[in-house]
Design a protein around this motif. Structure first.
Motif, short mmCIF file in Angstrom:
data_model
loop_
_atom_site.label_atom_id
_atom_site.label_comp_id
_atom_site.label_asym_id
_atom_site.label_seq_id
_atom_site.Cartn_x
_atom_site.Cartn_y
_atom_site.Cartn_z
N TYR A 95 0.84 -1.20 0.00
CA TYR A 95 0.00 0.00 0.00
C TYR A 95 0.87 1.26 0.00
O TYR A 95 0.61 2.21 -0.72
N GLY A 96 1.94 1.23 0.79
CA GLY A 96 2.86 2.36 0.86
C GLY A 96 3.54 2.63 -0.48
O GLY A 96 3.70 3.78 -0.88
N LEU A 97 3.97 1.58 -1.17
CA LEU A 97 4.59 1.75 -2.48
C LEU A 97 3.63 2.45 -3.45
O LEU A 97 4.01 3.37 -4.17
N LEU A 98 2.40 1.98 -3.46
CA LEU A 98 1.41 2.54 -4.38
C LEU A 98 1.09 3.99 -4.03
O LEU A 98 1.10 4.87 -4.89
N THR A 99 0.84 4.26 -2.76
CA THR A 99 0.47 5.63 -2.38
C THR A 99 1.65 6.59 -2.52
O THR A 99 1.47 7.73 -2.95
N GLU A 100 2.85 6.15 -2.18
CA GLU A 100 4.03 7.02 -2.33
C GLU A 100 4.29 7.34 -3.80
O GLU A 100 4.72 8.44 -4.14
N SER A 101 4.03 6.37 -4.66
CA SER A 101 4.19 6.59 -6.09
C SER A 101 3.28 7.72 -6.56
O SER A 101 3.71 8.66 -7.23
N LEU A 102 2.02 7.63 -6.17
CA LEU A 102 1.06 8.65 -6.61
C LEU A 102 1.32 9.99 -5.93
O LEU A 102 1.19 11.04 -6.56
N ASP A 103 1.70 9.97 -4.66
CA ASP A 103 2.05 11.21 -3.97
C ASP A 103 3.21 11.92 -4.67
O ASP A 103 3.19 13.14 -4.85
N ALA A 104 4.21 11.15 -5.06
CA ALA A 104 5.36 11.73 -5.76
C ALA A 104 4.93 12.37 -7.07
O ALA A 104 5.33 13.51 -7.40
N MET A 105 4.09 11.68 -7.83
CA MET A 105 3.63 12.23 -9.11
C MET A 105 2.81 13.50 -8.91
O MET A 105 3.00 14.48 -9.62
N LEU A 106 1.92 13.46 -7.93
CA LEU A 106 1.06 14.61 -7.69
C LEU A 106 1.84 15.81 -7.16
O LEU A 106 1.43 16.95 -7.34
N SER A 107 2.98 15.57 -6.53
CA SER A 107 3.79 16.68 -6.04
C SER A 107 4.81 17.14 -7.07
O SER A 107 5.63 18.01 -6.78
N GLY A 108 4.77 16.55 -8.26
CA GLY A 108 5.63 17.01 -9.34
C GLY A 108 6.89 16.21 -9.58
O GLY A 108 7.67 16.52 -10.47
N ASP A 109 7.11 15.14 -8.81
CA ASP A 109 8.30 14.32 -9.01
C ASP A 109 7.92 13.07 -9.81
O ASP A 109 7.79 11.98 -9.28
N LEU A 110 7.75 13.28 -11.11
CA LEU A 110 7.31 12.21 -12.00
C LEU A 110 8.32 11.07 -12.03
O LEU A 110 7.94 9.90 -12.07
N GLU A 111 9.61 11.38 -12.01
CA GLU A 111 10.65 10.34 -12.04
C GLU A 111 10.51 9.37 -10.88
O GLU A 111 10.51 8.16 -11.07
N ALA A 112 10.44 9.89 -9.67
CA ALA A 112 10.31 9.04 -8.48
C ALA A 112 8.99 8.29 -8.52
O ALA A 112 8.93 7.10 -8.19
N GLY A 113 7.93 8.96 -8.93
CA GLY A 113 6.62 8.32 -9.00
C GLY A 113 6.60 7.15 -9.96
O GLY A 113 6.06 6.08 -9.64
N LYS A 114 7.18 7.33 -11.14
CA LYS A 114 7.24 6.24 -12.12
C LYS A 114 8.08 5.09 -11.60
O LYS A 114 7.73 3.92 -11.77
N SER A 115 9.20 5.40 -10.96
CA SER A 115 10.09 4.37 -10.44
C SER A 115 9.38 3.54 -9.35
O SER A 115 9.45 2.31 -9.35
N LEU A 116 8.69 4.21 -8.45
CA LEU A 116 7.96 3.50 -7.39
C LEU A 116 6.80 2.69 -7.97
O LEU A 116 6.54 1.57 -7.53
N LEU A 117 6.12 3.25 -8.97
CA LEU A 117 5.01 2.53 -9.59
C LEU A 117 5.51 1.28 -10.30
O LEU A 117 4.91 0.21 -10.22
N ARG A 118 6.64 1.41 -10.98
CA ARG A 118 7.23 0.25 -11.65
C ARG A 118 7.62 -0.82 -10.63
O ARG A 118 7.38 -2.01 -10.83
#
Length: 104
Positions: free
Chosen positions: A23-46
């Protein structure tokens, strides 16, 4: 961000045994994307996809090729909103969660 095989294996092993970690991986991924860090968000989502559903199952569910999904979530990838929201929608359904955003 390049990950090593041992890191990926560690994430998969932890995700297999820890619901809160998944759950943390998924939510942190989306939080990163929504805060503008697309790179981190994509990496966590992957990492989340690799540790849970897998790209083959995800691809079949949303009608994309696994390689296309891997490319769009790579460091140089640029997923369009339709694809990104399709991925997130499917992952929420598979995880049995409903994620929500909240303004701060």
């Amino acid at each position: 961000m390049t990950t090593t095989k041992s890191f990926r294996e560690t994430v998969v092993a932890r995700a297999a045994n820890d619901l809160n970690f998944r759950y943390g991986l998924l939510t942190e991924s989306l939080d990163a994307m929504l805060s503008g860090d697309l790179e981190a968000g994509k990496s966590l989502l992957r990492a989340y996809i690799n540790a849970t559903t897998g790209f083959e199952a995800l691809a079949g569910a949303i009608g994309k090729s696994p390689k296309s999904l891997m490319r769009m979530l790579s460091s140089s990838g640029n997923p369009i909103a339709k694809n990104l929201f399709g991925i997130v929608g499917y992952l929420q359904q598979e995880a049995g969660v409903s994620l929500q955003t909240q303004a701060s």
